[in-house]
Scaffold this motif. Structure first.
Motif, PDB file in Angstrom:
ATOM      1  N   LEU A  11       0.832  -1.202   0.000  1.00  0.00           N
ATOM      2  CA  LEU A  11       0.000   0.000   0.000  1.00  0.00           C
ATOM      3  C   LEU A  11       0.867   1.253   0.000  1.00  0.00           C
ATOM      4  O   LEU A  11       0.564   2.230  -0.688  1.00  0.00           O
ATOM      5  CB  LEU A  11      -0.935   0.003   1.212  1.00  0.00           C
ATOM      6  CG  LEU A  11      -2.085  -1.000   1.177  1.00  0.00           C
ATOM      7  CD1 LEU A  11      -2.832  -0.999   2.507  1.00  0.00           C
ATOM      8  CD2 LEU A  11      -3.035  -0.691   0.034  1.00  0.00           C
ATOM      9  N   CYS A  12       1.949   1.219   0.752  1.00  0.00           N
ATOM     10  CA  CYS A  12       2.863   2.362   0.783  1.00  0.00           C
ATOM     11  C   CYS A  12       3.536   2.560  -0.575  1.00  0.00           C
ATOM     12  O   CYS A  12       3.645   3.688  -1.055  1.00  0.00           O
ATOM     13  CB  CYS A  12       3.911   2.180   1.876  1.00  0.00           C
ATOM     14  SG  CYS A  12       3.237   2.323   3.537  1.00  0.00           S
ATOM     15  N   PHE A  13       3.973   1.462  -1.183  1.00  0.00           N
ATOM     16  CA  PHE A  13       4.586   1.571  -2.510  1.00  0.00           C
ATOM     17  C   PHE A  13       3.597   2.143  -3.517  1.00  0.00           C
ATOM     18  O   PHE A  13       3.941   2.988  -4.336  1.00  0.00           O
ATOM     19  CB  PHE A  13       5.087   0.207  -3.010  1.00  0.00           C
ATOM     20  CG  PHE A  13       6.368  -0.230  -2.374  1.00  0.00           C
ATOM     21  CD1 PHE A  13       7.499   0.559  -2.436  1.00  0.00           C
ATOM     22  CD2 PHE A  13       6.444  -1.445  -1.722  1.00  0.00           C
ATOM     23  CE1 PHE A  13       8.685   0.161  -1.858  1.00  0.00           C
ATOM     24  CE2 PHE A  13       7.626  -1.860  -1.140  1.00  0.00           C
ATOM     25  CZ  PHE A  13       8.751  -1.055  -1.203  1.00  0.00           C
ATOM     26  N   ARG A  14       2.361   1.670  -3.454  1.00  0.00           N
ATOM     27  CA  ARG A  14       1.330   2.155  -4.374  1.00  0.00           C
ATOM     28  C   ARG A  14       1.098   3.654  -4.167  1.00  0.00           C
ATOM     29  O   ARG A  14       0.967   4.407  -5.122  1.00  0.00           O
ATOM     30  CB  ARG A  14       0.039   1.358  -4.164  1.00  0.00           C
ATOM     31  CG  ARG A  14      -1.144   1.813  -4.985  1.00  0.00           C
ATOM     32  CD  ARG A  14      -0.920   1.791  -6.459  1.00  0.00           C
ATOM     33  NE  ARG A  14      -0.786   0.440  -6.944  1.00  0.00           N
ATOM     34  CZ  ARG A  14      -0.343   0.153  -8.163  1.00  0.00           C
ATOM     35  NH1 ARG A  14      -0.013   1.098  -8.992  1.00  0.00           N
ATOM     36  NH2 ARG A  14      -0.232  -1.084  -8.546  1.00  0.00           N
ATOM     37  N   ALA A  15       1.065   4.096  -2.926  1.00  0.00           N
ATOM     38  CA  ALA A  15       0.862   5.519  -2.637  1.00  0.00           C
ATOM     39  C   ALA A  15       2.021   6.355  -3.183  1.00  0.00           C
ATOM     40  O   ALA A  15       1.808   7.438  -3.736  1.00  0.00           O
ATOM     41  CB  ALA A  15       0.711   5.731  -1.134  1.00  0.00           C
TER      42      ALA A  15
END
Length: 107
Positions: A11-15
């Protein structure tokens, strides 16, 4: 559980990707550049880093206690032992066979 930290990381990478991709594309369009160099991308990231916001995920303060002996260790130990004995038996049998002979055992 292993999947929860992985999901949080993704999720952090996607953000991060969703934040910087439009900035990089905009920089390329404004400067009429088809492919940016590493330095140009780094410049875009540095100039837009302060606007990046990441959501703090719940449950990061909870963890599974580390153990030297994993639950699956006994299973894999037995599996390797069985495979090892089967392989050594097969090797022993192949060394005792001569072409055209049946294995009757070596002594």
């Amino acid at each position: 559980m292993f999947l929860k930290p992985l999901k949080i990381s993704l999720l952090c990478f996607r953000a991060i990707i969703n934040h910087f991709n439009p900035k990089i594309e905009s920089y390329a369009a404004v400067n009429h550049i088809s492919q940016l160099s590493e330095d140009q991308v780094l410049e875009v990231v540095r100039s837009n880093y302060d606007t990046l916001t990441l959501k703090l995920q719940d449950g990061l303060d909870q963890y599974e206690r580390y153990s030297e002996q994993h639950k699956e260790a006994a299973f894999f130990k037995e599996l390797v032992s069985c495979l090892g004995s089967e392989q050594s038996t097969a090797l022993f049998q192949s060394l005792c066979l001569w072409p055209g002979q049946l294995y009757l055992g070596c002594s």
